[in-house]
Design a protein around this motif. Structure first.
Motif, PDB file in Angstrom:
ATOM      1  N   HIS A 126       0.877  -1.168   0.000  1.00 37.82           N
ATOM      2  CA  HIS A 126       0.000   0.000   0.000  1.00 37.82           C
ATOM      3  C   HIS A 126       0.919   1.225   0.000  1.00 37.82           C
ATOM      4  CE1 HIS A 126      -3.583  -2.422   0.845  1.00 37.82           C
ATOM      5  NE2 HIS A 126      -2.781  -3.135   1.622  1.00 37.82           N
ATOM      6  N   MET A 231      -2.681   4.805 -12.672  1.00 31.55           N
ATOM      7  CA  MET A 231      -3.840   4.245 -11.978  1.00 31.55           C
ATOM      8  C   MET A 231      -4.729   3.413 -12.903  1.00 31.55           C
ATOM      9  SD  MET A 231      -3.580   5.292  -8.792  1.00 31.55           S
ATOM     10  CE  MET A 231      -5.198   5.176  -8.062  1.00 31.55           C
ATOM     11  N   SER A 248      -1.115  -2.795  -4.301  1.00 31.01           N
ATOM     12  CA  SER A 248      -2.566  -2.975  -4.240  1.00 31.01           C
ATOM     13  C   SER A 248      -3.327  -1.671  -4.037  1.00 31.01           C
ATOM     14  CB  SER A 248      -2.936  -3.960  -3.129  1.00 31.01           C
ATOM     15  OG  SER A 248      -2.429  -3.528  -1.878  1.00 31.01           O
ATOM     16  N   SER A 249      -2.650  -0.598  -3.619  1.00 30.26           N
ATOM     17  CA  SER A 249      -3.332   0.691  -3.497  1.00 30.26           C
ATOM     18  C   SER A 249      -2.330   1.821  -3.581  1.00 30.26           C
ATOM     19  CB  SER A 249      -4.120   0.791  -2.179  1.00 30.26           C
ATOM     20  OG  SER A 249      -3.250   0.896  -1.066  1.00 30.26           O
ATOM     21  N   ASN A 251      -2.191   5.883  -2.467  1.00 33.71           N
ATOM     22  CA  ASN A 251      -2.869   6.935  -1.694  1.00 33.71           C
ATOM     23  C   ASN A 251      -4.266   6.502  -1.239  1.00 33.71           C
ATOM     24  OD1 ASN A 251      -0.835   8.799  -1.553  1.00 33.71           O
ATOM     25  ND2 ASN A 251      -1.925  10.415  -2.636  1.00 33.71           N
ATOM     26  N   GLY A 252      -4.385   5.219  -0.902  1.00 33.76           N
ATOM     27  CA  GLY A 252      -5.642   4.701  -0.395  1.00 33.76           C
ATOM     28  C   GLY A 252      -6.612   4.223  -1.457  1.00 33.76           C
ATOM     29  N   THR A 253      -6.328   4.471  -2.721  1.00 27.96           N
ATOM     30  CA  THR A 253      -7.208   4.033  -3.809  1.00 27.96           C
ATOM     31  C   THR A 253      -6.758   2.666  -4.314  1.00 27.96           C
ATOM     32  OG1 THR A 253      -7.613   6.317  -4.510  1.00 27.96           O
ATOM     33  CG2 THR A 253      -8.086   4.571  -6.102  1.00 27.96           C
ATOM     34  N   PRO A 254      -7.627   1.655  -4.281  1.00 25.09           N
ATOM     35  CA  PRO A 254      -7.233   0.314  -4.740  1.00 25.09           C
ATOM     36  C   PRO A 254      -6.876   0.310  -6.230  1.00 25.09           C
ATOM     37  CG  PRO A 254      -9.260   0.225  -3.454  1.00 25.09           C
ATOM     38  CD  PRO A 254      -8.997   1.681  -3.743  1.00 25.09           C
ATOM     39  N   VAL A 255      -5.900  -0.520  -6.591  1.00 24.71           N
ATOM     40  CA  VAL A 255      -5.540  -0.716  -7.996  1.00 24.71           C
ATOM     41  C   VAL A 255      -5.558  -2.213  -8.278  1.00 24.71           C
ATOM     42  CG1 VAL A 255      -4.151   1.376  -8.174  1.00 24.71           C
ATOM     43  CG2 VAL A 255      -3.059  -0.739  -7.441  1.00 24.71           C
TER      44      VAL A 255
END
Length: 271
Positions: A126, A231, A248-249, A251-255
């Motif tokens: 993360h 992203m 997997s993320s 800045n807190g946004t999942p990818v």
């Protein structure tokens, strides 16, 4: 035990003068090498990068580096420190002598240290986007040492924000690297990684990953991407000499994660 200028000495006996140029001017570089199962992982590539770094800094490398003598002694050092099965070796090279900005000599001093370690975890990362600093392309940015403070500051930000790692951008806002890894991503079957003139280190694992992909018939591109483009990738992962980890993320946004491809890389390059 340490290896200092070709001699094995106890750590307590190491003595460096206050005129030491690594201390005074950061006049040198370093390599981080993984010892695994009694071998120096990717050693030939490390030697090649040392030669390139020395040429850039106008340093005269010891003959022991090319003769094979150094490799043998580093493996002996690993055994003496119970790190032959798996260890993290740091090889530091700096310009000898004293002097001010104009050095007295281009000869090199060498210090090797090693500690037992455990193989890198394969859990996903993360990561955050670094706001403290940016990478800076220069004749020195492809190897480790001259820009070390940049990664120290990024590491402080990582700790403060609680991320596993930080994504570093250059001054143009283009994706460059992580604090201690190169970054890669897949999109429509193409493997991407930032071009070295974004300011990223020309990593040893980076070279192997790109070479393996080309041999496997996977198209590769060294590019200039912003975070918004990153992203949209099908999968993003980090790689260095310790191993490969999915991201997997950001800045807190999942990818998106593609563990199948990452696991294949691990098997091919780090088994």
């Amino acid at each position: 035990m340490l290896l200092y200028n070709g001699e094995f000495i106890p750590e307590a006996e190491l003595r460096l003068p206050v005129t030491n140029r690594a201390l005074q001017f950061n006049d040198g570089f370093f390599e981080t090498v993984i010892v695994a199962d009694g071998r120096l992982r990717f050693w030939n590539e490390h030697v090649s990068r040392m030669h390139a770094a020395a040429k850039t800094l106008k340093l005269e490398l010891p003959q022991t580096i090319v003769s094979g003598e150094l490799e043998d002694k580093l493996l002996q050092l690993a055994s003496q420190n119970s790190a032959a099965n798996y260890g993290r070796l740091k090889l530091k090279l700096w310009r000898s002598g004293a002097g001010l900005y104009i050095p007295e000599t281009n000869a090199v001093e060498l210090l090797a240290t090693i500690l037992p370690a455990s193989p890198s975890t394969t859990s996903s990362l993360h990561i955050g986007i670094c706001e403290t600093i940016t990478t800076n392309y220069s004749p020195f940015s492809f190897f480790k040492g001259p820009n070390a403070l940049l990664y120290v500051m990024a590491g402080i930000e990582k700790k403060e924000k609680g991320f596993d790692d930080m994504l570093l951008l250059n001054r143009q806002g283009q994706v460059s690297e992580l604090t201690s890894s190169n970054v890669f991503w897949m999109k429509n079957g193409v493997l991407f990684t930032p071009a070295t003139d974004t300011g990223c280190v020309k990593g040893i694992a980076r070279q192997h990953i790109l070479r393996w992909a080309k041999q496997a018939g996977i198209k590769t591109k060294e590019v200039y991407f912003d975070v918004a483009s990153l992203m949209k990738a099908d999968a993003i992962f980090a790689g260095n000499v310790t191993g490969i980890r999915s991201i997997s993320s950001i800045n807190g946004t999942p990818v998106t994660i593609d563990d199948t491809f990452v696991e294949q890389l691990r098997k091919e390059l780090f088994a």
